[in-house]
Design a protein around this motif. Structure first.
Motif: not given
Length: 183
Positions: A1-6
Motif C-alpha cells: 500500500m502506498e504510504f499516503l493512502e495508509m
C-alpha cells in the motif's frame, strides 16, 4: 500500500477483539519499526515497555482510562540522560524521538492488521509506581493495540482535515525581503 493512502486510512482503534491476542512475531515487527526510526544525533533515546500479560494489563488499566481493554500495549518513554540536547538552550530531543518511534510503530501495526491508539491521557505517577520506572525514563505515550473488533469504525471526526493553506505556508525568502524593504 502506498504510504499516503495508509496514512489516510489508519485511525485510532478504541475497540478490540479480546479473543485474539497479538502474535509475538507481529509485536517484534512493531518494535523493529521503532528501532528503524530516526532520532536526534542517532542517540536512540526512546525505550519501550511491552505490556501484554494479563496482570500487567490490569495494572495499566489503573493508570489510564484510555486502555480500551486492549490485549497489548507499548509504553513509549525516553531516557532523559541518553537523549541529545540542543546546544543553544539545552532542550532535550527525547520526547520528539519517542513520538517519532511511536509513529513508526503505529504504521507498522496498521500494516500488520493491528489496530492502535496513541494515548497521552495517563497518570505518570501511577505508571512509574506500577511499572517501577526509573526517574530518568520519561513516559511519553501509551500505544494500546490489538486486532480491531468487527464493529470498530473510525471516530466521527477522523476524515475532517483543515485545508493545507491553513496548516502550511511557503516562506518565500525573496518575497519576504521585498515586503520588508517596502516598509
Amino acid at each position: 500500500m502506498e504510504f499516503l493512502e495508509m496514512a489516510k486510512k489508519r485511525y485510532s482503534v478504541r475497540r478490540f477483539d479480546a479473543s485474539h491476542k497479538v502474535e509475538k512475531e507481529i509485536t517484534d515487527r512493531i518494535l523493529e519499526a521503532a528501532q528503524a526510526a530516526p532520532s536526534a544525533h542517532n542517540f536512540q533515546s526512546w525505550r519501550v515497555l511491552v505490556i501484554e500479560k494479563e496482570a500487567a494489563l490490569l495494572k495499566l488499566r489503573t493508570c489510564t482510562p484510555c486502555h480500551y481493554h486492549a490485549p497489548l500495549a507499548f509504553l513509549v518513554s525516553y531516557d532523559s540522560e541518553a537523549c541529545w540536547k540542543r546546544e543553544a538552550d539545552g532542550k532535550p530531543a527525547g520526547e520528539v524521538d519517542a513520538v517519532i518511534a511511536a509513529t513508526h510503530m503505529m504504521f507498522e501495526a496498521y500494516e500488520q492488521g493491528i489496530g492502535c491508539c496513541f494515548v497521552m491521557g495517563f497518570d505518570e505517577k501511577a505508571l512509574r509506581e506500577s511499572f517501577h520506572l526509573p526517574e530518568t525514563l520519561k513516559p511519553t505515550a501509551i500505544l494500546v493495540c490489538g486486532y480491531p473488533s468487527a464493529d470498530c469504525r473510525p471516530g466521527s471526526r477522523h476524515g475532517q482535515r483543515k485545508p493545507l493553506d491553513v496548516l502550511a505556508e511557503y516562506n518565500d525568502y525573496e518575497k519576504g525581503r521585498e515586503d520588508n524593504n517596502n516598509e
